[in-house]
Design an enzyme around this catalytic site. Structure first.
Site, PDB file in Angstrom:
ATOM      1  N   THR A 150      54.051   3.444  26.060  1.00  0.00           N
ATOM      2  CA  THR A 150      54.505   4.219  27.219  1.00  0.00           C
ATOM      3  C   THR A 150      55.939   3.864  27.597  1.00  0.00           C
ATOM      4  O   THR A 150      56.336   2.699  27.585  1.00  0.00           O
ATOM      5  CB  THR A 150      53.571   3.953  28.411  1.00  0.00           C
ATOM      6  OG1 THR A 150      52.254   4.365  28.071  1.00  0.00           O
ATOM      7  CG2 THR A 150      54.024   4.726  29.639  1.00  0.00           C
ATOM      8  N   GLY A 285      47.283   7.408  13.230  1.00  0.00           N
ATOM      9  CA  GLY A 285      47.951   6.318  13.931  1.00  0.00           C
ATOM     10  C   GLY A 285      47.471   6.135  15.354  1.00  0.00           C
ATOM     11  O   GLY A 285      47.780   5.146  15.995  1.00  0.00           O
ATOM     12  N   GLU A 432      46.215   5.152  29.050  1.00  0.00           N
ATOM     13  CA  GLU A 432      45.699   5.767  27.817  1.00  0.00           C
ATOM     14  C   GLU A 432      45.607   7.285  27.920  1.00  0.00           C
ATOM     15  O   GLU A 432      44.731   7.908  27.323  1.00  0.00           O
ATOM     16  CB  GLU A 432      44.331   5.167  27.441  1.00  0.00           C
ATOM     17  CG  GLU A 432      44.364   3.693  27.136  1.00  0.00           C
ATOM     18  CD  GLU A 432      45.398   3.311  26.096  1.00  0.00           C
ATOM     19  OE1 GLU A 432      45.556   4.060  25.124  1.00  0.00           O
ATOM     20  OE2 GLU A 432      46.064   2.279  26.272  1.00  0.00           O
ATOM     21  N   SER A 527      36.476  21.925  30.101  1.00  0.00           N
ATOM     22  CA  SER A 527      36.403  20.575  29.537  1.00  0.00           C
ATOM     23  C   SER A 527      35.470  19.681  30.345  1.00  0.00           C
ATOM     24  O   SER A 527      34.698  18.900  29.781  1.00  0.00           O
ATOM     25  CB  SER A 527      37.801  19.949  29.483  1.00  0.00           C
ATOM     26  OG  SER A 527      38.623  20.641  28.572  1.00  0.00           O
TER      27      SER A 527
END
EC number: 1.3.3.-
Length: 661
Positions: A150, A285, A432, A527
């Site tokens: 970040t 990754g 995250e 969602s």
């Protein structure tokens, strides 16, 4: 049946609650933590820690300054490292996590990110040669690492990270640079003052071609002096809402050179001549982030369990007001409003933990598949964990805040510790991946799934999305499966509705990006419904596998409470599928299961087996002796070290004397 928390001398109010248990709390703990063996190991670790005086708190954490908190966390971690081999199996991640929570709690310590992200990323992204060079050193704690992704100006938008790693073919080195203030790495735990290495995420550039974000192993400080290396600017970002024993930091790199072999090369590679060998999957990754997200449902469930343990126990000790008997005040936990405030969150805590088992298993399977060259499950798990991270963190925050308010005025005191748990848990709404961004990542998966169905390719759907192709509108609520069908109806309808809005906007001439933005609220709603459906199904699957009948019965009651509460919570989406009579039925079922849960409420939170050392709460202490210890806690306030404060002598007394003139 047996509540294993009963001890001589306990508050009679809690003793009464615990004697009502209809199940064995040790057997419930085995279900919560996945096995009898690990539940037993947790108790053994807790007992062993209690016998090491050096690991006790020097004083209650709320009375420590920020610097004292950092020092205390560092002191404990250094002592703990000395005892690690005799306390736990160091290769057992669950044992390690429990030990650190037992000793340090949620305030943070220098090895939190080292264990949670630095080492796992080396395991998943570093080549065998690189692991041989760095991994064992990290495991032995010779070096302390963090995960620096970040930036000050960019968080969830990895495509626009500003930190660069330009390959110099002549020297076979990467030149890492943060060109602007907004490019500074910002937030990584332990970066500020503790760690001496970092896995830095930077844009890989070769011959002016940008290959996107990659991981680089970067030494930040001299291993002997701990002084930052030339070209490294590093420090602490200051106090936060919580987690203040952790030195979250900033990092600037001024054309810092690292060897070519410091690029983590398990899945991609840069040859000496600058040839780039790409990974088998574009998002491979990100497996470190996927791991954290796969664990978050369980982690957040345990945060919620912590707060509810405090609130439920205190609600059984606190008496206020009257019902039938006007001579004796009633336990606060007997009020329906208190039950409605706490029990649905208790059901969610169990649901989140059980969901966490599923996602952790899926992540473990993904790692095996990737090692075999199969990356097909990457997109499915990324989408699922993105949605879970958002929904679970948000609902956990809501539940913890309700638990705090359920404790009345004392819940506002730091003696309750609930505000600390809240401050840690809601960090999950942004670290995250920010919650809305995560919901929209899942939404992309849902839109692609609907588009596959529209194209006649429903067979390509993953198992989690297969219900989107179903055409049934079943509304039978006489069984748990009927509730699942109802959630499928709602989630499917919203996913199609949001997708069709998005597609129509593009057909009208809007760009894909603008159409997406104008559909975003409806997409996030899809969602959330999809994610809540998955949580219900995970809860049901876990309960169906339980063999102990008394445990299964009480968890079935909790499951019924959960599905009725969740359906009422999203009832606006259900109105086209169910009648008002059915809605009244669901509401009545909710109240019925509040009553059924009531006798087992304290035993259900006792089953989490959170020790007083870890709980750090006067209100939620195991023995229930709240009031005398609340008074003792208050008297220990540093302000009480003097009868007359210097500020009174310096300011208030002169002011009052002057007022008399």
């Amino acid at each position: 049946m047996a509540n294993r928390s009963i001890r001589d001398g306990d508050n009679p109010e809690l003793l009464e609650e615990r004697r009502m248990a209809t199940f064995d709390t040790d057997k419930m703990a085995a279900v919560i933590y996945g096995s009898e063996e690990f539940a037993r190991r947790r108790r053994e670790i807790t007992d062993a820690v209690s016998k090491i005086p050096e690991l006790a708190d020097i004083k209650p954490y709320p009375f420590l300054t920020r610097e004292e908190k950092v020092t205390e966390g560092t002191r404990k971690i250094s002592i703990l490292t000395k005892y690690l081999n005799q306390l736990i199996d160091r290769d057992n991640e669950e044992e390690s996590l429990h030990l650190h929570r037992e000793v340090i709690g949620y305030e943070g310590h220098p090895f939190a990110l080292h264990d949670a992200l630095f080492i796992p990323t080396l395991q998943s992204q570093a080549s065998d040669e690189q692991q041989e060079k760095w991994l064992e050193r990290a495991r032995r704690r010779e070096i302390i690492g963090c995960y620096a992704q970040t930036e000050l100006g960019h968080g969830s938008n990895l495509r626009n990270l500003e930190t660069t790693a330009v390959y110099d073919i002549a020297s076979q080195e990467f030149v890492l640079h943060t060109p602007t203030t907004t490019a500074l790495k910002w937030w990584p735990g332990a970066l500020g003052k503790s760690c001496n290495y970092a896995l830095v995420v930077a844009e890989l550039i070769i011959k002016r071609n940008n290959y996107g974000p990659h991981f680089f192993m970067v030494q930040l400080r001299d291993e002997k002096t701990h002084i930052p290396l030339k070209g490294v600017t590093v420090g602490d970002i200051g106090p936060k809402m919580n987690f203040n024993a952790a030195d979250n930091g900033y990092l600037g790199l001024n054309n810092l050179r690292v060897p070519r072999t410091n690029l983590l090369m398990r899945h991609c590679k840069v040859e000496a001549d600058g040839t780039y060998v790409k990974p088998p999957h574009a998002k491979i990754g990100y497996s470190g982030m996927v791991k954290i997200r796969s664990q978050m449902a369980m982690e957040q469930g345990l945060f919620l369990a912590h707060a509810l343990t405090i609130a439920a126990r205190y609600s059984a000790v606190r008496r206020q007001g009257h019902l039938d008997d006007k001579q004796v005040e009633v336990k606060v936990l007997d009020y329906q409003t208190q039950q409605h405030r706490l029990f649905p969150s208790l059901a969610r805590a169990y649901a989140f933990i059980f969901t966490g088992f599923e996602t952790i298993h899926l992540y473990s399977q993904l790692l095996k598949d990737v090692d075999m060259g199969n990356t097909s499950g990457m997109a499915d798990l990324h989408a699922l964990t993105s949605g879970l991270k958002s929904v679970v963190a948000h609902e956990t925050g809501e539940g913890i805040e309700q638990a705090r308010m359920a404790c009345g005025g004392h819940g506002y005191s730091m003696a309750s510790y609930i505000s600390v748990v809240y401050g840690i848990a809601i960090g999950g709404c942004t670290y995250e991946g920010e919650n809305m961004v995560m919901l929209l990542q899942l939404a992309r998966y849902l839109v692609k799934s609907v588009e596959l169905i529209k194209a006649g390719k429903a067979k390509k759907l993953g198992p989690v999305a297969s219900y989107l192709a179903d055409k049934s509108d079943e509304t039978d609520l006489t069984s748990l499966n009927g509730y699942v069908k109802m959630f499928e109806n709602m989630a499917r309808r919203q996913a199609w509705k949001a997708t069709e809005k998005f597609l129509k906007l593009m057909e009208s001439g809007e760009s894909r990006e603008v159409a997406w933005n104008k559909s975003a609220v409806e997409l996030t709603r899809a969602s959330r419904l999809h994610t809540r459906l998955f949580i219900i199904e995970a809860f049901m699957r876990r309960v169906s596998r339980i063999e102990d009948i008394p445990v299964k019965e009480v968890l079935t009651d909790l499951l019924h409470l959960h599905v009725n509460y969740e359906l009422l919570d999203v009832a606006t989406y259900a109105l086209e599928f169910m009648s008002f009579t059915q809605l009244d039925y669901v509401r009545d079922q909710l109240y019925l299961y509040l009553e059924k849960i009531r006798p087992n409420a304290v035993s259900l939170v006792d089953s989490f087996q959170i020790s007083d050392m870890q709980l750090r709460s006067v209100l939620g202490r195991r023995d229930g002796h709240v009031y005398e210890n609340l008074f003792k806690w208050a008297k220990s306030s540093p302000l009480n070290n003097a009868d007359v404060l210097p500020s009174v002598e310096k300011y208030l007394k002169p002011m009052m004397e002057k007022a008399k003139l």
